[in-house]
Design a protein around this motif. Structure first.
Motif, PDB file in Angstrom:
ATOM      1  N   ALA A  49       0.833  -1.204   0.000  1.00 48.61           N
ATOM      2  CA  ALA A  49       0.000   0.000   0.000  1.00 48.61           C
ATOM      3  C   ALA A  49       0.870   1.258   0.000  1.00 48.61           C
ATOM      4  CB  ALA A  49      -0.932  -0.005   1.206  1.00 48.61           C
ATOM      5  N   TYR A  50       1.986   1.220   0.717  1.00 50.66           N
ATOM      6  CA  TYR A  50       2.869   2.385   0.749  1.00 50.66           C
ATOM      7  C   TYR A  50       3.481   2.630  -0.631  1.00 50.66           C
ATOM      8  CZ  TYR A  50       6.550   5.647   1.891  1.00 50.66           C
ATOM      9  OH  TYR A  50       7.353   6.751   1.895  1.00 50.66           O
ATOM     10  N   ARG A  51       3.920   1.558  -1.303  1.00 48.86           N
ATOM     11  CA  ARG A  51       4.496   1.721  -2.642  1.00 48.86           C
ATOM     12  C   ARG A  51       3.470   2.318  -3.601  1.00 48.86           C
ATOM     13  NH1 ARG A  51       7.308  -3.063  -1.136  1.00 48.86           N
ATOM     14  NH2 ARG A  51       5.619  -4.412  -1.899  1.00 48.86           N
ATOM     15  N   ARG A  52       2.234   1.852  -3.514  1.00 51.57           N
ATOM     16  CA  ARG A  52       1.181   2.375  -4.382  1.00 51.57           C
ATOM     17  C   ARG A  52       0.895   3.840  -4.066  1.00 51.57           C
ATOM     18  NH1 ARG A  52      -3.485   1.014  -4.042  1.00 51.57           N
ATOM     19  NH2 ARG A  52      -4.099   1.287  -6.204  1.00 51.57           N
ATOM     20  N   ARG A  53       0.894   4.188  -2.793  1.00 50.06           N
ATOM     21  CA  ARG A  53       0.652   5.572  -2.390  1.00 50.06           C
ATOM     22  C   ARG A  53       1.702   6.502  -3.002  1.00 50.06           C
ATOM     23  NH1 ARG A  53      -1.280   8.774   2.048  1.00 50.06           N
ATOM     24  NH2 ARG A  53      -2.467   6.994   2.816  1.00 50.06           N
ATOM     25  N   VAL A  54       2.967   6.145  -2.855  1.00 51.61           N
ATOM     26  CA  VAL A  54       4.036   6.993  -3.384  1.00 51.61           C
ATOM     27  C   VAL A  54       3.972   7.058  -4.911  1.00 51.61           C
ATOM     28  CG1 VAL A  54       6.540   7.265  -3.598  1.00 51.61           C
ATOM     29  CG2 VAL A  54       5.537   6.621  -1.398  1.00 51.61           C
ATOM     30  N   VAL A  95      14.246  -1.502   0.963  1.00 59.09           N
ATOM     31  CA  VAL A  95      13.468  -0.463   1.640  1.00 59.09           C
ATOM     32  C   VAL A  95      12.953   0.517   0.594  1.00 59.09           C
ATOM     33  CG1 VAL A  95      13.535   1.404   3.331  1.00 59.09           C
ATOM     34  CG2 VAL A  95      14.836  -0.696   3.734  1.00 59.09           C
ATOM     35  N   ASP A  96      11.673   0.867   0.687  1.00 55.22           N
ATOM     36  CA  ASP A  96      11.053   1.767  -0.281  1.00 55.22           C
ATOM     37  C   ASP A  96      11.078   3.208   0.207  1.00 55.22           C
ATOM     38  OD1 ASP A  96       9.844  -0.023  -2.447  1.00 55.22           O
ATOM     39  OD2 ASP A  96       9.122  -0.981  -0.607  1.00 55.22           O
ATOM     40  N   GLY A  97      10.975   4.115  -0.741  1.00 52.19           N
ATOM     41  CA  GLY A  97      10.915   5.529  -0.414  1.00 52.19           C
ATOM     42  C   GLY A  97      10.815   6.365  -1.664  1.00 52.19           C
ATOM     43  N   TYR A  98      11.287   7.601  -1.575  1.00 50.99           N
ATOM     44  CA  TYR A  98      11.208   8.500  -2.733  1.00 50.99           C
ATOM     45  C   TYR A  98      12.242   9.606  -2.601  1.00 50.99           C
ATOM     46  CZ  TYR A  98       8.385  11.321   0.518  1.00 50.99           C
ATOM     47  OH  TYR A  98       7.935  12.036   1.613  1.00 50.99           O
ATOM     48  N   VAL A  99      12.529  10.241  -3.714  1.00 53.94           N
ATOM     49  CA  VAL A  99      13.424  11.388  -3.767  1.00 53.94           C
ATOM     50  C   VAL A  99      12.569  12.651  -3.846  1.00 53.94           C
ATOM     51  CG1 VAL A  99      15.125  12.600  -5.187  1.00 53.94           C
ATOM     52  CG2 VAL A  99      15.348  10.139  -4.801  1.00 53.94           C
ATOM     53  N   MET A 100      12.995  13.695  -3.126  1.00 55.07           N
ATOM     54  CA  MET A 100      12.250  14.957  -3.106  1.00 55.07           C
ATOM     55  C   MET A 100      13.241  16.110  -3.026  1.00 55.07           C
ATOM     56  SD  MET A 100      10.839  14.860   0.835  1.00 55.07           S
ATOM     57  CE  MET A 100      11.917  14.351   2.182  1.00 55.07           C
ATOM     58  N   THR A 101      12.722  17.325  -3.163  1.00 56.59           N
ATOM     59  CA  THR A 101      13.557  18.520  -3.047  1.00 56.59           C
ATOM     60  C   THR A 101      14.072  18.680  -1.620  1.00 56.59           C
ATOM     61  OG1 THR A 101      12.284  19.626  -4.788  1.00 56.59           O
ATOM     62  CG2 THR A 101      13.590  21.031  -3.322  1.00 56.59           C
ATOM     63  N   ASP A 102      15.326  19.067  -1.498  1.00 55.84           N
ATOM     64  CA  ASP A 102      15.923  19.353  -0.193  1.00 55.84           C
ATOM     65  C   ASP A 102      15.527  20.771   0.213  1.00 55.84           C
ATOM     66  OD1 ASP A 102      17.460  19.729   2.043  1.00 55.84           O
ATOM     67  OD2 ASP A 102      19.364  19.201   1.107  1.00 55.84           O
ATOM     68  N   MET A 103      14.642  20.892   1.189  1.00 53.69           N
ATOM     69  CA  MET A 103      14.124  22.200   1.580  1.00 53.69           C
ATOM     70  C   MET A 103      15.168  23.053   2.298  1.00 53.69           C
ATOM     71  SD  MET A 103      11.352  21.589   0.176  1.00 53.69           S
ATOM     72  CE  MET A 103      10.117  22.847   0.470  1.00 53.69           C
ATOM     73  N   ALA A 169       6.959  26.227   3.867  1.00 53.52           N
ATOM     74  CA  ALA A 169       6.920  25.062   2.987  1.00 53.52           C
ATOM     75  C   ALA A 169       6.570  23.825   3.805  1.00 53.52           C
ATOM     76  CB  ALA A 169       8.267  24.862   2.284  1.00 53.52           C
ATOM     77  N   MET A 170       6.112  22.782   3.120  1.00 50.71           N
ATOM     78  CA  MET A 170       5.703  21.535   3.765  1.00 50.71           C
ATOM     79  C   MET A 170       6.469  20.347   3.198  1.00 50.71           C
ATOM     80  SD  MET A 170       1.573  21.686   4.196  1.00 50.71           S
ATOM     81  CE  MET A 170       0.753  23.090   4.942  1.00 50.71           C
ATOM     82  N   ALA A 171       6.663  19.339   4.044  1.00 50.70           N
ATOM     83  CA  ALA A 171       7.283  18.083   3.632  1.00 50.70           C
ATOM     84  C   ALA A 171       6.402  16.922   4.112  1.00 50.70           C
ATOM     85  CB  ALA A 171       8.698  17.972   4.206  1.00 50.70           C
ATOM     86  N   ASP A 172       6.906  15.695   3.993  1.00 54.44           N
ATOM     87  CA  ASP A 172       6.193  14.478   4.399  1.00 54.44           C
ATOM     88  C   ASP A 172       4.847  14.343   3.687  1.00 54.44           C
ATOM     89  OD1 ASP A 172       8.228  13.615   6.002  1.00 54.44           O
ATOM     90  OD2 ASP A 172       7.375  14.374   7.847  1.00 54.44           O
ATOM     91  N   VAL A 173       4.870  14.594   2.381  1.00 50.53           N
ATOM     92  CA  VAL A 173       3.652  14.497   1.582  1.00 50.53           C
ATOM     93  C   VAL A 173       3.113  13.070   1.556  1.00 50.53           C
ATOM     94  CG1 VAL A 173       2.712  14.887  -0.741  1.00 50.53           C
ATOM     95  CG2 VAL A 173       4.416  16.451   0.196  1.00 50.53           C
ATOM     96  N   ASP A 174       3.967  12.084   1.773  1.00 47.80           N
ATOM     97  CA  ASP A 174       3.518  10.689   1.715  1.00 47.80           C
ATOM     98  C   ASP A 174       2.554  10.323   2.837  1.00 47.80           C
ATOM     99  OD1 ASP A 174       5.885  11.102   3.290  1.00 47.80           O
ATOM    100  OD2 ASP A 174       6.105   8.947   3.480  1.00 47.80           O
ATOM    101  N   GLU A 183     -10.238   6.147  -5.834  1.00 49.20           N
ATOM    102  CA  GLU A 183      -9.507   5.517  -4.727  1.00 49.20           C
ATOM    103  C   GLU A 183      -9.082   6.557  -3.702  1.00 49.20           C
ATOM    104  OE1 GLU A 183      -5.888   2.305  -3.943  1.00 49.20           O
ATOM    105  OE2 GLU A 183      -6.187   3.191  -5.936  1.00 49.20           O
ATOM    106  N   LEU A 184      -9.358   6.257  -2.441  1.00 46.36           N
ATOM    107  CA  LEU A 184      -8.949   7.117  -1.332  1.00 46.36           C
ATOM    108  C   LEU A 184      -7.691   6.556  -0.690  1.00 46.36           C
ATOM    109  CD1 LEU A 184      -9.492   9.410   0.770  1.00 46.36           C
ATOM    110  CD2 LEU A 184     -10.779   7.698   2.081  1.00 46.36           C
ATOM    111  N   PHE A 185      -6.699   7.409  -0.534  1.00 47.79           N
ATOM    112  CA  PHE A 185      -5.490   7.065   0.211  1.00 47.79           C
ATOM    113  C   PHE A 185      -5.584   7.819   1.534  1.00 47.79           C
ATOM    114  CE2 PHE A 185      -4.475   6.244  -4.145  1.00 47.79           C
ATOM    115  CZ  PHE A 185      -3.659   5.128  -4.128  1.00 47.79           C
TER     116      PHE A 185
END
Length: 350
Positions: A49-54, A95-103, A169-174, A183-185
């Protein structure tokens, strides 16, 4: 050999070391010419579910509603740019995750605004007006998110960034709640002190509504204007034991709605430093779950408090800025009680 991550198309990034952590994941620097970081979540409750969310968030980055949120410079949301995972074939599970902008290239941790020592070290020119501007930017950004169908669900200082000019600014969008098609996440994270009373003790997985974000926004605005003081801080005045912020929330222990409900140190900022308009919004936010002020209402009120002629600079200390509704300086009052949230030198230039 350092840790590496790989995207679905085979691109590999070398991670340069851990720079942060949260309730579920860890953030690492990325060896790249662009300002990037990687968030890895080693043990999500439901890995698939986490992989699908990201993956859905990565895809939504190109949708009009998200493009609008990501417009402008510097970027205000650390949106997932690409899904990654640690390589297969190692001793550890991938381990799953994602790359994002460094704030960090444009902002500082939001908590720097909520501590006197951190403000002096990192934001030395910050005043109460800085808190107003930051609160306004936060309310506007949250209002935009809600208008585009997103719910933060776990709005708190650790997920926020700010700068000295009042940008946010905001982070932790996942961890956000969103829909993709039908579909609701759902959002499922919550943090003591920022959780609306109706969500405290609610079954795990109960989807939050925008009103839960509105509660957390009111808490954060209070902290920005009260030098970091959580509105539900304080020892129960009835002699009972202090248990937690959430216990105070559930029992309505809040100085701004009932001054007799909690005991606080004399050194905290005086309660009457707030303009009447904002005081009424706080009271509504903390007592009327079905009619909390929205982010747009907060933005309107905060804009009014920043209008010309609404702020006054103390004649003794130029770091002491306050509303014109207060006949004398509330920060000097606080200093006389043993603390000064905005210390400075007499007649210091702004």
């Amino acid at each position: 050999m350092g840790l590496t991550v790989v995207s679905g198309n085979g691109h590999t990034w070398r991670l340069t070391g851990q720079i942060g952590s949260g309730s579920e994941g860890f953030v690492y620097g990325v060896d790249d010419a662009r300002p990037l970081v990687a968030k890895l979540v080693p043990d999500p409750p439901d890995p698939e579910a986490y992989r699908r969310r990201v993956a859905h968030l990565v895809r939504q980055r190109r949708e009009p509603r998200t493009v609008r949120l990501l417009s402008g410079t510097p970027v205000r949301v650390a949106w997932p740019l690409v899904s990654v995972r640690t390589p297969d074939g190692t001793d550890a599970e991938p381990v799953d995750g994602y790359v994002m902008t460094d704030m960090r290239h444009a902002y500082q941790p939001f908590n720097h605004l909520l501590s006197t020592s951190a403000r002096r070290a990192h934001l030395p020119r910050a005043t109460w007006a800085s808190g107003l501007r930051t609160a306004l930017a936060l309310a506007r950004l949250l209002g935009e998110l809600h208008a585009e169908g997103y719910v933060v669900g776990d709005l708190k200082p650790d997920n926020l960034w700010a700068d000295e000019s009042g940008r946010v600014a905001m982070a932790d969008v996942d961890s956000w709640q969103f829909t993709d098609g039908r579909e609701l996440f759902p959002g499922r994270m919550r943090t003591p002190g920022y959780t609306a009373p109706e969500r405290i003790g609610a079954p795990a997985g109960t989807p939050p509504g925008t009103e839960s974000d509105d509660f957390a926004l009111a808490v954060l605005v209070h902290q920005l204007l009260m030098a970091g003081l959580n509105p539900f801080a304080g020892h129960p005045a009835d002699g009972g034991d202090y248990l937690s912020y959430d216990d105070n929330v559930l029992h309505g222990r809040c100085r701004i709605t009932d001054r007799t409900s909690v005991l606080l140190p004399r050194s905290v900022p005086p309660a009457d430093l707030l303009p009447r308009r904002l005081t009424e919004l706080f009271r509504t936010a903390f007592t009327k779950a079905l009619r909390r002020p929205t982010a747009a209402e907060w933005a309107h009120a905060l804009t009014a408090e920043l209008a010309p002629g609404r702020l006054k600079v103390c004649a003794v200390n130029a770091r002491h800025v306050h509303t014109v509704e207060r006949p004398w300086c509330p920060w000097c009052d606080q200093a006389e009680r043993g603390a000064d949230s905005y210390p400075g030198h007499p007649r210091e230039e702004t």
